[in-house]
Design a protein around this motif. Structure first.
Motif, mmCIF file in Angstrom:
data_model
loop_
_atom_site.group_PDB
_atom_site.id
_atom_site.type_symbol
_atom_site.label_atom_id
_atom_site.label_comp_id
_atom_site.label_asym_id
_atom_site.label_seq_id
_atom_site.Cartn_x
_atom_site.Cartn_y
_atom_site.Cartn_z
ATOM 1 N N ILE A 1 -46.390 36.401 73.476
ATOM 2 C CA ILE A 1 -47.021 35.507 74.177
ATOM 3 C C ILE A 1 -46.757 34.189 73.809
ATOM 4 C CG2 ILE A 1 -47.977 35.363 75.946
ATOM 5 C CD1 ILE A 1 -49.404 37.933 75.850
ATOM 6 N N ASP A 2 -45.853 33.400 73.624
ATOM 7 C CA ASP A 2 -45.684 32.810 72.735
ATOM 8 C C ASP A 2 -44.532 31.405 72.513
ATOM 9 O OD1 ASP A 2 -45.903 29.567 71.613
ATOM 10 O OD2 ASP A 2 -46.905 31.179 69.881
ATOM 11 N N TYR B 1 -48.121 31.423 63.674
ATOM 12 C CA TYR B 1 -47.526 31.304 65.202
ATOM 13 C C TYR B 1 -46.616 29.388 64.887
ATOM 14 C CZ TYR B 1 -52.508 30.430 65.637
ATOM 15 O OH TYR B 1 -54.177 30.917 65.959
ATOM 16 N N ALA B 2 -46.535 29.475 63.905
ATOM 17 C CA ALA B 2 -45.455 28.187 63.330
ATOM 18 C C ALA B 2 -44.402 27.844 64.472
ATOM 19 C CB ALA B 2 -44.999 28.462 62.012
ATOM 20 N N GLY C 1 -52.372 30.556 69.588
ATOM 21 C CA GLY C 1 -53.480 29.650 69.147
ATOM 22 C C GLY C 1 -54.618 30.769 69.400
ATOM 23 N N TYR C 2 -54.137 31.763 69.679
ATOM 24 C CA TYR C 2 -55.251 33.586 69.685
ATOM 25 C C TYR C 2 -56.136 33.444 68.736
ATOM 26 C CZ TYR C 2 -52.546 37.330 67.418
ATOM 27 O OH TYR C 2 -52.786 37.770 66.064
ATOM 28 N N PHE D 1 -51.168 26.849 60.597
ATOM 29 C CA PHE D 1 -51.652 27.883 61.672
ATOM 30 C C PHE D 1 -50.738 26.765 63.443
ATOM 31 C CE2 PHE D 1 -55.039 29.318 60.119
ATOM 32 C CZ PHE D 1 -55.508 30.841 60.590
ATOM 33 N N SER D 2 -49.474 26.944 63.577
ATOM 34 C CA SER D 2 -48.718 26.014 64.459
ATOM 35 C C SER D 2 -48.264 25.361 64.420
ATOM 36 C CB SER D 2 -50.315 25.879 65.743
ATOM 37 O OG SER D 2 -48.780 25.131 66.943
ATOM 38 N N ALA D 3 -48.279 23.516 63.989
ATOM 39 C CA ALA D 3 -47.573 22.475 63.405
ATOM 40 C C ALA D 3 -48.212 22.548 62.171
ATOM 41 C CB ALA D 3 -48.175 21.349 64.571
#
Length: 332
Positions: free
Chosen positions: A263-264, A194-195, A296-297, A163-165
């Motif tokens: 939305i990112d 959301y990488a 982050g949702y 996730f993300s980072a």
């Protein structure tokens, strides 16, 4: 002591680590209450009942790596050992807990039969690039050697996600030869949410989508969010271990799912990678875009984002992993 320090690490670093530049230290102090809030959201549901157990993996001579292990009782079909899924949490490279992704990891274990090992790593600004990916690489190398004896998991049927980072670190880890074909321990697929995969660009320069808020209340933290790649960006601009978006196609997993909230500020770089890889090999990357999603949702309480909205992404990922396992002779 580990829990106490990890929850108050931003404040401890801000107050006592004089080697960290002041531009990071005062921001870490302001980050402390935000960290406590996010850690509480991720951890409190598991105070009395946990779908995982905690292990401290002996990766390094003087420190261990904290991991959550999810393994559901039951018997699979077709292979002696269970699939192995490596998960890596987010947190802008400056913090975070694997508990924040426990809802998804539990579903992976329950619905696919895989053993899920959710990892942590060292954080910036104390430990800029390549500390995070070095930790992940060393931990995965250890897991490959010990997965069967420790968890009954099969390192030759291994997938990875983040996730993300954590999505950045998951794809950066694929640059290791033992995780690439024709190695028997090559990764069979990746699942990222959301990488953040292009660290060549600082966060304040990333293009904003049409519905992105005009005012970002956390804009003052952006230099801190850049403290992992920022100090070494100039010397590592061409390094796919920092920015997997520039990785050669043959070094990445043969199947990839990218869950992208609309939305990112990270939309463009994920779509760029997916389009390039699909142009080289049609259908290689499956893209799921959540129109109402923001960065982050998937990790906020259901009161803020409805469970059914989050489950749309999770359902897609579970189906993707089940399909991947089936292609390699495993059914649950």
């Amino acid at each position: 002591m580990w829990a106490l320090y990890s929850w108050f690490r931003p404040l401890c670093v801000a107050l006592f680590n004089s080697s960290i530049p002041w531009k990071y230290r005062w921001r870490l102090a302001l980050l402390q209450p935000i960290s406590l809030l996010t850690y509480s959201i991720g951890s409190f549901p598991y105070i009395f009942s946990r779908p995982f157990y905690v292990e401290y993996l002996p990766i390094f001579p003087k420190r261990s790596v904290r991991a959550l292990v999810f393994k559901t009782p039951g018997t699979g079909k077709g292979r002696r050992l269970r699939p192995l899924h490596i998960e890596i949490h987010g947190g802008a490279f400056i913090g975070g807990l694997p508990e924040s992704n426990a809802r998804f990891d539990e579903r992976v274990a329950v619905e696919t039969g895989a053993v899920v090992v959710s990892l942590t790593y060292r954080y910036a600004p104390e430990h800029p690039f390549p500390a995070g990916i070095d930790d992940i690489d060393a931990t995965i190398a250890w897991i490959i050697k010990n997965a069967e004896s420790r968890w009954g998991a099969d390192s030759t049927l291994m997938t990875i996600g983040g996730f993300s980072a954590g999505g950045n670190l998951a794809l950066a880890a694929t640059q290791q030869p033992e995780l690439q074909a024709p190695s028997p321990t090559s990764l069979k697929a990746s699942v990222t949410f959301y990488a953040s995969i292009d660290l060549r660009i600082p966060p304040w320069e990333k293009p904003k989508p049409a519905r992105f808020p005009k005012t970002d209340p956390l804009a003052f933290l952006l230099p801190l969010f850049d403290s992992y790649p920022g100090p070494v960006r100039a010397s590592h601009a061409g390094d796919p271990r920092m920015s997997p978006v520039i990785a050669r196609g043959e070094t990445l997993p043969p199947r990839m799912l990218m869950a992208i909230p609309a939305i990112d500020i990270l939309v463009g770089e994920q779509q760029e990678l997916a389009e390039r890889l699909n142009a080289e090999q049609p259908g290689r990357v499956e893209v799921y875009v959540e129109p109402e999603g923001f960065h982050g949702y998937l990790e906020v309480p259901d009161a803020a984002v409805k469970k059914e909205v989050k489950d749309r992404a999770f359902d897609r990922a579970i189906k993707f992993l089940i399909n991947t396992h089936g292609r390699h002779g495993w059914a649950w």
